[in-house]
Design a protein around this motif. Structure first.
Motif, PDB file in Angstrom:
ATOM      1  N   LYS A  31       9.823   4.532  -0.295  1.00 56.55           N
ATOM      2  CA  LYS A  31       8.428   4.323   0.073  1.00 56.55           C
ATOM      3  C   LYS A  31       7.577   4.158  -1.190  1.00 56.55           C
ATOM      4  O   LYS A  31       7.721   4.905  -2.162  1.00 56.55           O
ATOM      5  CB  LYS A  31       7.899   5.508   0.884  1.00 56.55           C
TER       6      LYS A  31
ATOM      7  N   LYS B 123      -3.641   3.585  -2.431  1.00 61.04           N
ATOM      8  CA  LYS B 123      -3.477   4.203  -1.115  1.00 61.04           C
ATOM      9  C   LYS B 123      -3.675   3.202   0.021  1.00 61.04           C
ATOM     10  O   LYS B 123      -2.972   3.237   1.024  1.00 61.04           O
ATOM     11  CB  LYS B 123      -4.430   5.386  -0.962  1.00 61.04           C
ATOM     12  N   SER B 124      -4.641   2.316  -0.117  1.00 58.31           N
ATOM     13  CA  SER B 124      -4.945   1.400   0.978  1.00 58.31           C
ATOM     14  C   SER B 124      -4.750  -0.062   0.625  1.00 58.31           C
ATOM     15  O   SER B 124      -5.256  -0.951   1.291  1.00 58.31           O
ATOM     16  CB  SER B 124      -6.393   1.612   1.449  1.00 58.31           C
TER      17      SER B 124
ATOM     18  N   ARG C  33       0.866  -1.180   0.000  1.00 61.31           N
ATOM     19  CA  ARG C  33       0.000   0.000   0.000  1.00 61.31           C
ATOM     20  C   ARG C  33       0.897   1.222   0.000  1.00 61.31           C
ATOM     21  O   ARG C  33       2.112   1.110   0.205  1.00 61.31           O
ATOM     22  CB  ARG C  33      -0.923   0.027   1.222  1.00 61.31           C
ATOM     23  N   GLU C  34       0.344   2.367  -0.263  1.00 61.49           N
ATOM     24  CA  GLU C  34       1.125   3.595  -0.267  1.00 61.49           C
ATOM     25  C   GLU C  34       1.789   3.813   1.095  1.00 61.49           C
ATOM     26  O   GLU C  34       1.168   3.618   2.137  1.00 61.49           O
ATOM     27  CB  GLU C  34       0.239   4.790  -0.603  1.00 61.49           C
ATOM     28  N   GLY C  35       3.060   4.194   1.062  1.00 56.90           N
ATOM     29  CA  GLY C  35       3.784   4.506   2.288  1.00 56.90           C
ATOM     30  C   GLY C  35       4.609   3.377   2.851  1.00 56.90           C
ATOM     31  O   GLY C  35       5.471   3.598   3.716  1.00 56.90           O
TER      32      GLY C  35
ATOM     33  N   LYS D 282       4.447   4.467  -3.617  1.00 59.58           N
ATOM     34  CA  LYS D 282       3.486   5.544  -3.859  1.00 59.58           C
ATOM     35  C   LYS D 282       2.335   5.018  -4.704  1.00 59.58           C
ATOM     36  O   LYS D 282       2.519   4.148  -5.567  1.00 59.58           O
ATOM     37  CB  LYS D 282       4.169   6.707  -4.590  1.00 59.58           C
ATOM     38  N   SER D 283       1.168   5.567  -4.452  1.00 59.29           N
ATOM     39  CA  SER D 283       0.004   5.186  -5.239  1.00 59.29           C
ATOM     40  C   SER D 283       0.270   5.464  -6.716  1.00 59.29           C
ATOM     41  O   SER D 283       0.732   6.542  -7.080  1.00 59.29           O
ATOM     42  CB  SER D 283      -1.215   5.976  -4.768  1.00 59.29           C
TER      43      SER D 283
END
Length: 368
Positions: free
Chosen positions: A320, A351-352, A264-266, A322-323
């Motif tokens: 990290k 994102k999720s 997921r993002e991050g 990213k979307s």
């Protein structure tokens, strides 16, 4: 990002000299050309593409760059008559274009031609940087994701075709040629498709030879002839029962799916990679983070787009996710005494979570 880079290095222009086989040049200009062209973008807002005369009208129509000039427009032939040296004449054209825009310091990418850099350094301060478009390409637009989805759909069709062929054909070269022809007829270039059987599959990028007996690693990575975007997909096909290979494959499948669940993002790339290593090590297999010579001996994945291997790298690094990034997850295990297995999917980071683009059953056994 380009303007931030220019500000960081206190430079006036970033320049490239390449053709559209260079994915960064194509990404920057959206212009397909077999011949090298000069692209310059400056902190003053200038963006100029200089092409050969034969490409001028097409560039004006197709390129996203608004200001287009030809070598002839900028006095190339006069300089050629003066110098009797085509490379020097080109360098003079580009130098004058930069001076006309009051350039003092320019940034060039690592892959910039040496003949040009040596000439330009006599007229400007030069600094070599990693091509910023490589980073910009890592996050895909919705249009780019659609292009990659089209390629991913094609690889699933190609794999199903491969499985049908495999019921009556076991010669590796025949299978590879048939699959690559299948893809070409559907608008995709595929070369070096991995059809790696039995013990030969212990070499991760061996394309394979001979006849399949026990199992085969099938890894296909075609490029659209229309859009230029790639897909990447791998499955291991079990033909004869071999407990070692089955156990290795099941461990890789679990590692792949748990890694995909974590995306997921991050999330840091190293966290995905270390999870894969954790799972494989829990089954007693060696991994690259322990400097293993056999076992899991490569990174967990990579970006996919205008290149089949591009940023980001899913390995022991802090980047990290990213979307919009499109990445592969591809754990594999390789032992010279047993052979190799690998399973790989392309996913889009959201994102999720993530979206799997190459949905297909993980454990594939030839039936019939």
């Amino acid at each position: 990002m380009i303007y931030e880079l220019l500000e960081k290095y206190e430079a006036d222009f970033f320049v490239m000299y390449a053709d559209s086989r260079d994915p960064n040049f194509f990404y920057a200009t959206k212009f397909r050309t077999p011949d090298p062209s000069f692209y310059m973008i400056g902190k003053d807002g200038t963006e100029l593409l200089i092409v050969s005369e034969m490409e001028l009208r097409r560039a004006e129509k197709e390129s996203r760059v608004k200001e287009i000039a030809s070598f002839i427009d900028l006095g190339y032939f006069e300089k050629l008559n003066e110098t009797k040296n085509s490379k020097k004449a080109l360098a003079m054209v580009f130098t004058e274009a930069l001076k006309e825009h009051r350039a003092r310091k320019i940034l060039i990418p690592n892959e910039f031609p040496s003949f040009l850099s040596f000439y330009l350094k006599d007229h400007f301060e030069i600094e070599v940087v990693e091509n910023p478009y490589s980073d910009m390409r890592a996050v895909k637009s919705p249009e780019e994701i659609r292009y990659i989805k089209e390629a991913c759909s094609a690889v699933i069709d190609a794999f199903e075709y491969f499985l049908k062929l495999l019921k009556s054909e076991r010669n590796v070269n025949t299978l590879r040629n048939r699959v690559e022809t299948f893809l070409f007829e559907r608008g995709f270039y595929a070369e070096g498709t991995i059809v790696s059987p039995d013990l030969e599959s212990s070499n991760p990028h061996s394309i394979g030879s001979g006849v399949i007996k026990n199992h085969v690693v099938f890894d296909v990575f075609p490029k659209s002839r229309v859009t230029g975007y790639f897909a990447d997909f791998t499955r291991t096909v079990i033909i004869e029962e071999n407990q070692d290979i089955i156990e290795m494959l099941n461990a890789c499948i679990e590692a792949k799916n748990r890694a995909i669940d974590k995306i997921r993002e991050g999330v840091a790339a190293k966290d995905i990679h270390n999870l894969v290593c954790d799972i494989l090590e829990s089954y007693g297999y060696q991994t690259i983070r322990n400097k293993a010579k056999e076992g899991f001996i490569h990174s967990t994945g990579h970006g996919v787009g205008l290149e089949v291997h591009e940023k980001p790298k899913i390995s022991e690094n802090d980047e990290k996710l990213k979307s919009g990034m499109v990445i592969t997850i591809e754990p594999g295990l390789y032992y010279r005494s047993k052979g190799g297995v690998r399973v790989e999917d392309c996913v889009v980071v959201r994102k999720s979570g993530c979206e799997v683009l190459t949905k297909y059953e993980d454990f594939v056994r030839l039936v019939g």
